[in-house]
Design a protein around this motif. Sequence first.
Motif, PDB file in Angstrom:
ATOM      1  N   SER A   1      18.551  42.130  43.756  1.00 20.62           N
ATOM      2  CA  SER A   1      17.622  42.912  44.569  1.00 20.62           C
ATOM      3  C   SER A   1      18.188  44.317  44.723  1.00 20.62           C
ATOM      4  O   SER A   1      19.398  44.522  44.593  1.00 20.62           O
ATOM      5  CB  SER A   1      17.418  42.267  45.938  1.00 20.62           C
ATOM      6  N   TYR A   2      17.304  45.276  44.983  1.00 18.73           N
ATOM      7  CA  TYR A   2      17.791  46.639  45.190  1.00 18.73           C
ATOM      8  C   TYR A   2      16.984  47.314  46.281  1.00 18.73           C
ATOM      9  O   TYR A   2      15.873  46.900  46.614  1.00 18.73           O
ATOM     10  CB  TYR A   2      17.754  47.455  43.891  1.00 18.73           C
ATOM     11  N   GLN A   3      17.586  48.346  46.839  1.00 14.52           N
ATOM     12  CA  GLN A   3      16.971  49.098  47.918  1.00 14.52           C
ATOM     13  C   GLN A   3      17.232  50.580  47.661  1.00 14.52           C
ATOM     14  O   GLN A   3      18.361  50.977  47.360  1.00 14.52           O
ATOM     15  CB  GLN A   3      17.578  48.672  49.253  1.00 14.52           C
ATOM     16  N   ASP A   4      16.190  51.404  47.784  1.00 11.10           N
ATOM     17  CA  ASP A   4      16.303  52.852  47.601  1.00 11.10           C
ATOM     18  C   ASP A   4      16.484  53.498  48.973  1.00 11.10           C
ATOM     19  O   ASP A   4      15.652  53.326  49.866  1.00 11.10           O
ATOM     20  CB  ASP A   4      15.045  53.392  46.911  1.00 11.10           C
ATOM     21  N   LEU A   5      17.570  54.223  49.144  1.00 12.54           N
ATOM     22  CA  LEU A   5      17.873  54.866  50.418  1.00 12.54           C
ATOM     23  C   LEU A   5      17.854  56.386  50.255  1.00 12.54           C
ATOM     24  O   LEU A   5      18.446  56.909  49.326  1.00 12.54           O
ATOM     25  CB  LEU A   5      19.264  54.449  50.910  1.00 12.54           C
TER      26      LEU A   5
END
Length: 193
Positions: free
Chosen positions: A101-105
Amino acid sequence: MSLPDRFQPVSGSKRLLSVCVLGLALIAGGCQVRPLYSNPGPVAGAGAGVSGSVQSKLATIAIAEVGSREAQQVRNNLIFMFNHGAGQPANAAYTLQLGVSYQDLSLALIQNATNDKSGQPTAGSMRMTGSYTLTRIADGKVVGKGTRLVTADYDAPRQRYAVLRAQRDAINRAAREVAEALNLSVAQDMSKL
Protein backbone atom coordinates in the motif's frame (compact mmCIF):
# COMPACT_ATOMS: atom_id res chain seq x y z
CA MET A 1 60.57 0.03 34.09
CA SER A 2 63.90 -1.06 35.43
CA LEU A 3 65.36 -4.52 35.35
CA PRO A 4 64.59 -5.42 38.96
CA ASP A 5 60.89 -4.45 38.46
CA ARG A 6 60.39 -7.25 35.98
CA PHE A 7 61.25 -9.88 38.51
CA GLN A 8 58.74 -8.69 41.11
CA PRO A 9 55.59 -10.79 41.52
CA VAL A 10 52.50 -9.72 39.54
CA SER A 11 49.82 -8.08 41.68
CA GLY A 12 46.43 -9.77 42.20
CA SER A 13 44.50 -7.23 40.10
CA LYS A 14 46.82 -7.66 37.12
CA ARG A 15 46.51 -11.44 37.37
CA LEU A 16 42.70 -11.16 37.56
CA LEU A 17 42.67 -8.85 34.54
CA SER A 18 44.78 -11.24 32.48
CA VAL A 19 42.54 -14.19 33.44
CA CYS A 20 39.42 -12.19 32.46
CA VAL A 21 40.93 -11.23 29.09
CA LEU A 22 41.89 -14.84 28.43
CA GLY A 23 38.39 -16.02 29.41
CA LEU A 24 36.70 -13.48 27.13
CA ALA A 25 38.98 -14.50 24.27
CA LEU A 26 37.96 -18.14 24.73
CA ILE A 27 34.25 -17.23 24.85
CA ALA A 28 34.49 -14.98 21.80
CA GLY A 29 36.32 -17.72 19.91
CA GLY A 30 33.12 -19.80 19.94
CA CYS A 31 31.02 -17.07 18.29
CA GLN A 32 30.29 -17.21 14.60
CA VAL A 33 29.86 -14.21 12.41
CA ARG A 34 29.30 -14.90 8.74
CA PRO A 35 27.70 -13.05 5.84
CA LEU A 36 23.99 -13.61 5.26
CA TYR A 37 24.47 -14.84 1.69
CA SER A 38 27.53 -16.99 2.39
CA ASN A 39 27.76 -20.55 1.20
CA PRO A 40 28.61 -22.69 4.22
CA GLY A 41 29.06 -25.82 2.13
CA PRO A 42 27.16 -29.08 2.46
CA VAL A 43 24.56 -29.22 5.19
CA ALA A 44 24.94 -31.95 7.78
CA GLY A 45 22.30 -34.61 7.33
CA ALA A 46 21.49 -33.57 3.76
CA GLY A 47 22.55 -35.44 0.67
CA ALA A 48 26.05 -35.01 -0.65
CA GLY A 49 26.55 -31.74 -2.47
CA VAL A 50 23.34 -30.12 -1.20
CA SER A 51 24.11 -26.49 -0.51
CA GLY A 52 22.60 -24.79 2.50
CA SER A 53 23.06 -21.25 1.23
CA VAL A 54 20.33 -18.69 1.70
CA GLN A 55 20.35 -17.80 -1.99
CA SER A 56 19.44 -21.35 -2.98
CA LYS A 57 16.60 -21.27 -0.43
CA LEU A 58 15.35 -17.95 -1.82
CA ALA A 59 15.18 -19.54 -5.27
CA THR A 60 12.51 -21.96 -3.97
CA ILE A 61 9.98 -19.22 -3.13
CA ALA A 62 6.97 -18.61 -5.37
CA ILE A 63 5.34 -15.20 -5.00
CA ALA A 64 1.55 -15.11 -5.26
CA GLU A 65 -0.24 -12.87 -7.75
CA VAL A 66 -1.06 -9.33 -6.64
CA GLY A 67 -3.69 -6.82 -7.71
CA SER A 68 -2.24 -3.31 -8.02
CA ARG A 69 0.41 -1.79 -10.25
CA GLU A 70 2.59 -0.85 -7.27
CA ALA A 71 2.37 -4.34 -5.77
CA GLN A 72 3.22 -5.83 -9.18
CA GLN A 73 6.36 -3.71 -9.32
CA VAL A 74 7.43 -4.95 -5.89
CA ARG A 75 6.61 -8.54 -6.92
CA ASN A 76 8.62 -8.30 -10.15
CA ASN A 77 11.62 -6.89 -8.30
CA LEU A 78 11.42 -9.66 -5.70
CA ILE A 79 11.21 -12.39 -8.36
CA PHE A 80 14.29 -10.95 -10.01
CA MET A 81 16.18 -10.74 -6.70
CA PHE A 82 15.20 -14.24 -5.54
CA ASN A 83 16.00 -16.03 -8.80
CA HIS A 84 18.43 -13.66 -10.57
CA GLY A 85 16.04 -13.10 -13.45
CA ALA A 86 15.11 -16.76 -13.96
CA GLY A 87 11.42 -16.27 -13.11
CA GLN A 88 9.29 -18.23 -10.67
CA PRO A 89 10.53 -21.69 -9.58
CA ALA A 90 8.82 -24.70 -11.17
CA ASN A 91 8.67 -26.70 -7.92
CA ALA A 92 8.39 -24.16 -5.14
CA ALA A 93 8.89 -25.17 -1.52
CA TYR A 94 7.57 -21.89 -0.10
CA THR A 95 4.94 -19.35 -1.09
CA LEU A 96 5.04 -15.63 -0.34
CA GLN A 97 1.84 -13.61 0.07
CA LEU A 98 2.57 -9.96 -0.60
CA GLY A 99 0.64 -6.85 0.41
CA VAL A 100 1.61 -3.35 -0.75
CA SER A 101 0.00 0.00 0.00
CA TYR A 102 1.14 3.58 -0.47
CA GLN A 103 0.18 7.03 0.69
CA ASP A 104 0.97 10.39 -0.96
CA LEU A 105 1.90 13.08 1.55
CA SER A 106 2.27 16.81 0.80
CA LEU A 107 5.23 18.14 2.74
CA ALA A 108 5.66 21.81 1.89
CA LEU A 109 3.10 24.42 0.86
CA ILE A 110 3.60 27.83 -0.75
CA GLN A 111 1.08 30.61 -0.79
CA ASN A 112 -0.23 31.81 -4.12
CA ALA A 113 0.02 35.38 -5.41
CA THR A 114 -3.26 36.54 -3.86
CA ASN A 115 -2.05 35.47 -0.41
CA ASP A 116 -5.34 33.82 0.50
CA LYS A 117 -3.55 31.11 2.48
CA SER A 118 -4.57 28.33 0.11
CA GLY A 119 -1.19 26.86 -0.65
CA GLN A 120 0.00 24.63 -3.43
CA PRO A 121 2.15 21.63 -2.57
CA THR A 122 5.75 22.08 -3.68
CA ALA A 123 7.20 18.86 -2.30
CA GLY A 124 5.74 15.50 -1.55
CA SER A 125 6.58 12.13 -0.18
CA MET A 126 5.37 8.66 -1.11
CA ARG A 127 5.16 6.34 1.86
CA MET A 128 5.00 2.73 0.74
CA THR A 129 4.40 -0.20 3.05
CA GLY A 130 5.14 -3.77 2.05
CA SER A 131 4.07 -6.75 4.14
CA TYR A 132 4.63 -10.43 3.54
CA THR A 133 3.76 -13.85 4.88
CA LEU A 134 6.12 -16.70 4.02
CA THR A 135 4.49 -20.15 4.16
CA ARG A 136 6.02 -23.61 3.75
CA ILE A 137 3.94 -25.43 1.14
CA ALA A 138 4.56 -28.94 2.52
CA ASP A 139 2.79 -28.39 5.85
CA GLY A 140 1.22 -24.91 5.51
CA LYS A 141 3.29 -23.54 8.40
CA VAL A 142 4.02 -19.80 8.43
CA VAL A 143 7.80 -19.51 8.67
CA GLY A 144 8.15 -15.76 8.28
CA LYS A 145 6.12 -12.61 8.50
CA GLY A 146 7.05 -8.96 8.37
CA THR A 147 6.34 -5.40 7.29
CA ARG A 148 8.71 -2.80 5.85
CA LEU A 149 8.10 0.92 5.34
CA VAL A 150 9.90 3.09 2.78
CA THR A 151 9.58 6.77 1.95
CA ALA A 152 10.48 8.37 -1.41
CA ASP A 153 10.46 12.16 -1.72
CA TYR A 154 9.69 14.19 -4.84
CA ASP A 155 9.43 17.80 -5.98
CA ALA A 156 6.06 19.10 -7.18
CA PRO A 157 6.49 21.91 -9.74
CA ARG A 158 3.57 24.01 -10.97
CA GLN A 159 3.02 21.97 -14.12
CA ARG A 160 0.40 19.28 -13.67
CA TYR A 161 2.02 16.62 -15.88
CA ALA A 162 5.39 17.18 -14.23
CA VAL A 163 3.79 16.55 -10.84
CA LEU A 164 2.18 13.32 -12.09
CA ARG A 165 5.51 12.14 -13.50
CA ALA A 166 7.33 13.02 -10.28
CA GLN A 167 4.76 11.07 -8.27
CA ARG A 168 5.09 8.05 -10.58
CA ASP A 169 8.88 8.16 -10.30
CA ALA A 170 8.62 8.33 -6.51
CA ILE A 171 6.31 5.29 -6.54
CA ASN A 172 8.79 3.41 -8.75
CA ARG A 173 11.69 4.24 -6.42
CA ALA A 174 9.67 3.29 -3.36
CA ALA A 175 8.64 -0.04 -4.94
CA ARG A 176 12.26 -0.88 -5.72
CA GLU A 177 13.35 0.00 -2.17
CA VAL A 178 10.48 -1.93 -0.56
CA ALA A 179 11.47 -4.98 -2.64
CA GLU A 180 15.08 -4.67 -1.44
CA ALA A 181 13.96 -4.37 2.18
CA LEU A 182 11.60 -7.35 1.84
CA ASN A 183 14.34 -9.37 0.12
CA LEU A 184 16.62 -8.84 3.11
CA SER A 185 13.86 -9.63 5.60
CA VAL A 186 12.88 -12.85 3.79
CA ALA A 187 16.55 -13.83 3.53
CA GLN A 188 16.88 -13.43 7.30
CA ASP A 189 13.83 -15.62 7.80
CA MET A 190 15.23 -18.26 5.44
CA SER A 191 18.62 -18.26 7.18
CA LYS A 192 16.89 -19.36 10.39
CA LEU A 193 15.48 -22.49 8.73
